[in-house]
Design an enzyme around this catalytic site. Structure first.
Site, PDB file in Angstrom:
ATOM      1  N   ASP A   1      89.156  55.672 -28.911  1.00  0.00           N
ATOM      2  CA  ASP A   1      90.269  55.864 -29.815  1.00  0.00           C
ATOM      3  C   ASP A   1      90.200  54.714 -30.802  1.00  0.00           C
ATOM      4  O   ASP A   1      89.885  53.580 -30.418  1.00  0.00           O
ATOM      5  CB  ASP A   1      91.605  55.880 -29.079  1.00  0.00           C
ATOM      6  CG  ASP A   1      92.699  56.432 -29.983  1.00  0.00           C
ATOM      7  OD1 ASP A   1      92.419  57.344 -30.779  1.00  0.00           O
ATOM      8  OD2 ASP A   1      93.854  55.947 -29.906  1.00  0.00           O
TER       9      ASP A   1
ATOM     10  N   PHE B   1      83.112  57.012 -43.223  1.00  0.00           N
ATOM     11  CA  PHE B   1      84.109  58.083 -43.196  1.00  0.00           C
ATOM     12  C   PHE B   1      85.501  57.451 -43.153  1.00  0.00           C
ATOM     13  O   PHE B   1      85.640  56.221 -43.172  1.00  0.00           O
ATOM     14  CB  PHE B   1      83.885  59.004 -41.981  1.00  0.00           C
ATOM     15  CG  PHE B   1      84.093  58.324 -40.646  1.00  0.00           C
ATOM     16  CD1 PHE B   1      83.070  57.592 -40.062  1.00  0.00           C
ATOM     17  CD2 PHE B   1      85.312  58.399 -39.979  1.00  0.00           C
ATOM     18  CE1 PHE B   1      83.263  56.950 -38.842  1.00  0.00           C
ATOM     19  CE2 PHE B   1      85.506  57.774 -38.746  1.00  0.00           C
ATOM     20  CZ  PHE B   1      84.468  57.039 -38.186  1.00  0.00           C
TER      21      PHE B   1
HETATM   22  P1  ITT Z   1      88.325  62.216 -32.034  1.00  0.00           P
HETATM   23  O1  ITT Z   1      89.710  61.992 -31.452  1.00  0.00           O
HETATM   24  O2  ITT Z   1      87.810  63.615 -31.856  1.00  0.00           O
HETATM   25  O3  ITT Z   1      87.326  61.200 -31.581  1.00  0.00           O
HETATM   26  P2  ITT Z   1      89.570  61.438 -34.535  1.00  0.00           P
HETATM   27  O4  ITT Z   1      89.098  61.470 -35.961  1.00  0.00           O
HETATM   28  O5  ITT Z   1      90.892  62.072 -34.231  1.00  0.00           O
HETATM   29  O6  ITT Z   1      88.401  62.028 -33.635  1.00  0.00           O
HETATM   30  P3  ITT Z   1      90.731  58.913 -33.667  1.00  0.00           P
HETATM   31  O7  ITT Z   1      91.828  59.554 -32.925  1.00  0.00           O
HETATM   32  O8  ITT Z   1      89.989  57.766 -33.042  1.00  0.00           O
HETATM   33  O9  ITT Z   1      89.554  59.931 -34.087  1.00  0.00           O
HETATM   34  O10 ITT Z   1      91.328  58.502 -35.059  1.00  0.00           O
HETATM   35  C1  ITT Z   1      90.684  57.622 -35.805  1.00  0.00           C
HETATM   36  C2  ITT Z   1      91.087  57.722 -37.259  1.00  0.00           C
HETATM   37  O11 ITT Z   1      91.040  56.369 -37.748  1.00  0.00           O
HETATM   38  C3  ITT Z   1      90.050  58.545 -37.993  1.00  0.00           C
HETATM   39  O12 ITT Z   1      90.539  59.801 -38.358  1.00  0.00           O
HETATM   40  C4  ITT Z   1      89.770  57.678 -39.210  1.00  0.00           C
HETATM   41  O13 ITT Z   1      90.606  58.116 -40.268  1.00  0.00           O
HETATM   42  C5  ITT Z   1      90.167  56.258 -38.822  1.00  0.00           C
HETATM   43  N1  ITT Z   1      88.937  55.523 -38.449  1.00  0.00           N
HETATM   44  C6  ITT Z   1      88.461  55.241 -37.212  1.00  0.00           C
HETATM   45  N2  ITT Z   1      87.290  54.596 -37.257  1.00  0.00           N
HETATM   46  C7  ITT Z   1      87.003  54.473 -38.561  1.00  0.00           C
HETATM   47  C8  ITT Z   1      85.922  53.912 -39.262  1.00  0.00           C
HETATM   48  O14 ITT Z   1      84.864  53.396 -38.657  1.00  0.00           O
HETATM   49  N3  ITT Z   1      85.961  53.954 -40.587  1.00  0.00           N
HETATM   50  C9  ITT Z   1      86.995  54.509 -41.234  1.00  0.00           C
HETATM   51  N4  ITT Z   1      88.044  55.077 -40.669  1.00  0.00           N
HETATM   52  C10 ITT Z   1      88.057  55.055 -39.330  1.00  0.00           C
END
Ligand code: ITT
Length: 205
Positions: free
Chosen positions: A70, A153
């Site tokens: 997460d 991203f």
């Molecule tokens: P999963 O739960 O399926 O893994 P998710 O996109 O919902 O996918 P998260 O709950 O971890 O993932 O939410 C993370 C959000 O935070 C993600 O949508 C990104 O917008 C941001 N984020 C996380 N890591 C990032 C990164 O390396 N660079 C930029 N934004 C990031």
């Protein structure tokens, strides 16, 4: 070779983990490859609770060793928001660009020195037997005034790293994968995973 399920639907994370886990003696697979199409609701109050919740649910459903994370962005001027709500920040169906545009609007008028922020990530690993370990990682930066760059991203185009004089989206994937919150959590989690694999070997001898 033993399979390791990386439990994410986020294509950006899949790309990064493919690189980060390439040297493990494990067959790395993903939710889509395994035909797993359900979502685990993230109801925890912290990155750790959510990562453990995801890893446990997918390990139970598939019977595979599972790796989940997460992650999100904490902005000091917004009292830590969007935090664990980073992916839901601009509501359902919003794009990465909708989310970082909303963030820039919220920070309208906030001066450079007050735009400090950090990405956080917690990786959780579970075995089908229910063993759980987790490891955190973070990366400090500043929210820029406008988006720059096209790599990565999510919030990468607005996350500025003073030591590189670039946003995260202007770094090559190789550099991001060395310094990011996810890379740091993943390195620590890989060490835990090695330990867990060795324990299993010992038990099976
Ligand atoms: P999963 O739960 O399926 O893994 P998710 O996109 O919902 O996918 P998260 O709950 O971890 O993932 O939410 C993370 C959000 O935070 C993600 O949508 C990104 O917008 C941001 N984020 C996380 N890591 C990032 C990164 O390396 N660079 C930029 N934004 C990031």
């Amino acid at each position: 070779m033993r399979k390791l399920l990386v439990a994410t639907h986020n294509a950006g994370k899949v790309r990064e983990y493919r690189q980060l886990l390439a040297d493990l003696p494990l067959d790395v697979t993903y939710l889509d490859e395994e035909g797993v199409d359900f979502d685990v609701e993230e109801t925890g109050k912290s990155f750790t609770e959510n990562a453990v919740q995801k890893a446990t649910a997918y390990a139970e459903a598939t019977g595979l060793w599972t790796w989940a994370d997460d992650s999100g962005l904490e902005v000091d001027a917004l009292d830590g928001a969007p935090g664990i709500r980073s992916s839901r920040y601009a509501g359902p169906g919003a794009s990465d660009e909708d989310r970082y545009r909303k963030l820039l609007r919220e920070l309208d008028g906030v001066p450079w020195g007050a735009r400090t922020a950090r990405f956080r990530c917690v990786v959780a690993i579970t075995t089908p037997e229910g063993e759980v370990r987790n490891a955190p990682g973070r990366c400090e930066g500043i929210i820029g005034f406008e988006p720059r760059g096209s790599h990565g991203f999510g919030y990468d185009p607005v996350f500025f790293l003073p030591q590189f004089d670039r946003t995260m989206a202007e770094l090559s994937p190789e550099v991001k994968n060395r310094i990011s919150h996810r890379a740091r959590a993943a390195r620590a989690a890989k060490r835990l995973l090695w330990g867990m694999l060795q324990e299993v070997e010992k038990r099976n001898q």
